[in-house]
Design a protein around this motif. Structure first.
Motif, PDB file in Angstrom:
ATOM      1  N   ILE A  67       0.856  -1.181   0.000  1.00 32.27           N
ATOM      2  CA  ILE A  67       0.000   0.000   0.000  1.00 32.27           C
ATOM      3  C   ILE A  67       0.893   1.232   0.000  1.00 32.27           C
ATOM      4  O   ILE A  67       1.787   1.362   0.816  1.00 32.27           O
ATOM      5  CB  ILE A  67      -0.910   0.010   1.238  1.00 32.27           C
ATOM      6  N   GLY A  68       0.670   2.089  -0.967  1.00 32.64           N
ATOM      7  CA  GLY A  68       1.440   3.322  -1.019  1.00 32.64           C
ATOM      8  C   GLY A  68       2.690   3.247  -1.866  1.00 32.64           C
ATOM      9  O   GLY A  68       3.218   4.280  -2.260  1.00 32.64           O
ATOM     10  N   GLY A  69       3.184   2.039  -2.124  1.00 34.12           N
ATOM     11  CA  GLY A  69       4.336   1.892  -3.001  1.00 34.12           C
ATOM     12  C   GLY A  69       5.655   2.343  -2.418  1.00 34.12           C
ATOM     13  O   GLY A  69       6.600   2.639  -3.161  1.00 34.12           O
ATOM     14  N   SER A  70       5.762   2.353  -1.095  1.00 34.86           N
ATOM     15  CA  SER A  70       7.060   2.688  -0.497  1.00 34.86           C
ATOM     16  C   SER A  70       8.078   1.618  -0.852  1.00 34.86           C
ATOM     17  O   SER A  70       7.732   0.439  -1.011  1.00 34.86           O
ATOM     18  CB  SER A  70       6.925   2.778   1.017  1.00 34.86           C
ATOM     19  N   THR A  71       9.339   2.038  -0.962  1.00 39.03           N
ATOM     20  CA  THR A  71      10.398   1.104  -1.320  1.00 39.03           C
ATOM     21  C   THR A  71      11.531   1.163  -0.317  1.00 39.03           C
ATOM     22  O   THR A  71      11.701   2.168   0.397  1.00 39.03           O
ATOM     23  CB  THR A  71      10.946   1.398  -2.723  1.00 39.03           C
ATOM     24  N   TYR A  72      12.297   0.078  -0.291  1.00 46.37           N
ATOM     25  CA  TYR A  72      13.444   0.005   0.610  1.00 46.37           C
ATOM     26  C   TYR A  72      14.479  -0.899  -0.037  1.00 46.37           C
ATOM     27  O   TYR A  72      14.117  -1.901  -0.660  1.00 46.37           O
ATOM     28  CB  TYR A  72      13.013  -0.550   1.974  1.00 46.37           C
ATOM     29  N   TYR A  73      15.776  -0.528   0.106  1.00 46.06           N
ATOM     30  CA  TYR A  73      16.855  -1.240  -0.556  1.00 46.06           C
ATOM     31  C   TYR A  73      17.979  -1.576   0.427  1.00 46.06           C
ATOM     32  O   TYR A  73      18.192  -0.851   1.402  1.00 46.06           O
ATOM     33  CB  TYR A  73      17.447  -0.391  -1.678  1.00 46.06           C
ATOM     34  N   ARG A  74      18.718  -2.628   0.097  1.00 42.54           N
ATOM     35  CA  ARG A  74      19.923  -2.864   0.867  1.00 42.54           C
ATOM     36  C   ARG A  74      20.920  -1.784   0.459  1.00 42.54           C
ATOM     37  O   ARG A  74      20.891  -1.267  -0.672  1.00 42.54           O
ATOM     38  CB  ARG A  74      20.496  -4.255   0.631  1.00 42.54           C
ATOM     39  N   ASP A  75      21.814  -1.438   1.380  1.00 41.78           N
ATOM     40  CA  ASP A  75      22.701  -0.300   1.151  1.00 41.78           C
ATOM     41  C   ASP A  75      23.534  -0.443  -0.110  1.00 41.78           C
ATOM     42  O   ASP A  75      23.760   0.532  -0.836  1.00 41.78           O
ATOM     43  CB  ASP A  75      23.631  -0.128   2.362  1.00 41.78           C
ATOM     44  N   SER A  76      24.007  -1.637  -0.398  1.00 39.49           N
ATOM     45  CA  SER A  76      24.945  -1.809  -1.512  1.00 39.49           C
ATOM     46  C   SER A  76      24.314  -1.611  -2.889  1.00 39.49           C
ATOM     47  O   SER A  76      25.036  -1.507  -3.886  1.00 39.49           O
ATOM     48  CB  SER A  76      25.598  -3.187  -1.444  1.00 39.49           C
ATOM     49  N   VAL A  77      22.983  -1.560  -2.957  1.00 37.48           N
ATOM     50  CA  VAL A  77      22.339  -1.367  -4.260  1.00 37.48           C
ATOM     51  C   VAL A  77      21.616  -0.024  -4.369  1.00 37.48           C
ATOM     52  O   VAL A  77      21.095   0.310  -5.427  1.00 37.48           O
ATOM     53  CB  VAL A  77      21.350  -2.510  -4.587  1.00 37.48           C
ATOM     54  N   LYS A  78      21.586   0.732  -3.282  1.00 34.68           N
ATOM     55  CA  LYS A  78      20.912   2.035  -3.317  1.00 34.68           C
ATOM     56  C   LYS A  78      21.537   2.925  -4.376  1.00 34.68           C
ATOM     57  O   LYS A  78      22.759   3.012  -4.494  1.00 34.68           O
ATOM     58  CB  LYS A  78      21.008   2.702  -1.948  1.00 34.68           C
ATOM     59  N   GLY A  79      20.680   3.567  -5.165  1.00 39.02           N
ATOM     60  CA  GLY A  79      21.154   4.439  -6.229  1.00 39.02           C
ATOM     61  C   GLY A  79      21.460   3.711  -7.524  1.00 39.02           C
ATOM     62  O   GLY A  79      21.666   4.346  -8.562  1.00 39.02           O
ATOM     63  N   ARG A  80      21.496   2.377  -7.480  1.00 38.82           N
ATOM     64  CA  ARG A  80      21.768   1.592  -8.692  1.00 38.82           C
ATOM     65  C   ARG A  80      20.565   0.737  -9.093  1.00 38.82           C
ATOM     66  O   ARG A  80      20.326   0.545 -10.290  1.00 38.82           O
ATOM     67  CB  ARG A  80      22.966   0.671  -8.461  1.00 38.82           C
ATOM     68  N   PHE A  81      19.826   0.223  -8.132  1.00 44.48           N
ATOM     69  CA  PHE A  81      18.672  -0.639  -8.415  1.00 44.48           C
ATOM     70  C   PHE A  81      17.382   0.113  -8.113  1.00 44.48           C
ATOM     71  O   PHE A  81      17.322   0.920  -7.178  1.00 44.48           O
ATOM     72  CB  PHE A  81      18.714  -1.897  -7.548  1.00 44.48           C
ATOM     73  N   THR A  82      16.347  -0.204  -8.887  1.00 45.08           N
ATOM     74  CA  THR A  82      15.025   0.379  -8.648  1.00 45.08           C
ATOM     75  C   THR A  82      13.969  -0.707  -8.752  1.00 45.08           C
ATOM     76  O   THR A  82      13.898  -1.417  -9.768  1.00 45.08           O
ATOM     77  CB  THR A  82      14.713   1.480  -9.670  1.00 45.08           C
ATOM     78  N   ILE A  83      13.148  -0.835  -7.726  1.00 46.32           N
ATOM     79  CA  ILE A  83      12.034  -1.773  -7.746  1.00 46.32           C
ATOM     80  C   ILE A  83      10.766  -1.011  -8.104  1.00 46.32           C
ATOM     81  O   ILE A  83      10.564   0.121  -7.665  1.00 46.32           O
ATOM     82  CB  ILE A  83      11.895  -2.510  -6.394  1.00 46.32           C
ATOM     83  N   SER A  84       9.918  -1.646  -8.923  1.00 41.96           N
ATOM     84  CA  SER A  84       8.661  -1.013  -9.306  1.00 41.96           C
ATOM     85  C   SER A  84       7.649  -2.104  -9.632  1.00 41.96           C
ATOM     86  O   SER A  84       7.998  -3.289  -9.700  1.00 41.96           O
ATOM     87  CB  SER A  84       8.852  -0.080 -10.500  1.00 41.96           C
ATOM     88  N   GLU A  85       6.409  -1.706  -9.838  1.00 40.26           N
ATOM     89  CA  GLU A  85       5.369  -2.666 -10.215  1.00 40.26           C
ATOM     90  C   GLU A  85       4.436  -2.007 -11.215  1.00 40.26           C
ATOM     91  O   GLU A  85       4.350  -0.792 -11.288  1.00 40.26           O
ATOM     92  CB  GLU A  85       4.604  -3.158  -8.992  1.00 40.26           C
ATOM     93  N   ASN A  86       3.731  -2.846 -11.966  1.00 41.15           N
ATOM     94  CA  ASN A  86       2.794  -2.290 -12.934  1.00 41.15           C
ATOM     95  C   ASN A  86       1.480  -1.935 -12.256  1.00 41.15           C
ATOM     96  O   ASN A  86       1.259  -2.236 -11.079  1.00 41.15           O
ATOM     97  CB  ASN A  86       2.580  -3.275 -14.093  1.00 41.15           C
TER      98      ASN A  86
END
Length: 124
Positions: free
Chosen positions: A54-73
């Protein structure tokens, strides 16, 4: 029958990009948190990224922040992981996972459904 099917893995040179997809079927995942994990040979499965149900908040492990992006249709039946500036240490089998709950979690045991995984290999 609930199914999560990953695709998009492959071999790429360091600095390159890949986009992983996870197609969900068998139940509605609208409102479910969806995550990506990875497991390298000889290592434990580790959290990579998650998007809340709900809301589409995202969270990443530190080593991929700024390089990986999670999204959904919009239908919330496909989750993506855009991976840029890939490094050899990103090499692993990548797994898509879904929770029945909508909140962000980073522990594999908190996820109820798993895909079969897709191999990502980054050469130096």
């Amino acid at each position: 029958q609930v199914q999560l099917v990953e695709s998009g893995g492959g071999l790429v040179q360091a600095g390159g990009s890949l986009r992983l997809s996870c197609a969900a079927s068998g139940r509605t995942f609208s409102g479910s948190a969806m995550g990506w994990f990875r497991q390298a040979p000889g290592k434990e499965r580790e959290f990579v990224a998650v998007i809340s149900g709900i809301g589409g908040s995202t969270y990443y492990r530190d080593s991929v922040k700024g390089r990986f992006t999670i999204s959904e249709n919009n239908a919330k039946d496909t989750v993506y992981l855009q991976m840029n500036s890939l490094k050899p240490e990103d090499t692993a089998v990548y797994y898509c996972a879904a929770r029945k709950g909508n909140t962000i979690r980073t522990i594999p045991g908190m996820y109820d459904y798993w895909g079969q995984g897709t191999q990502v290999t980054v050469s130096s």
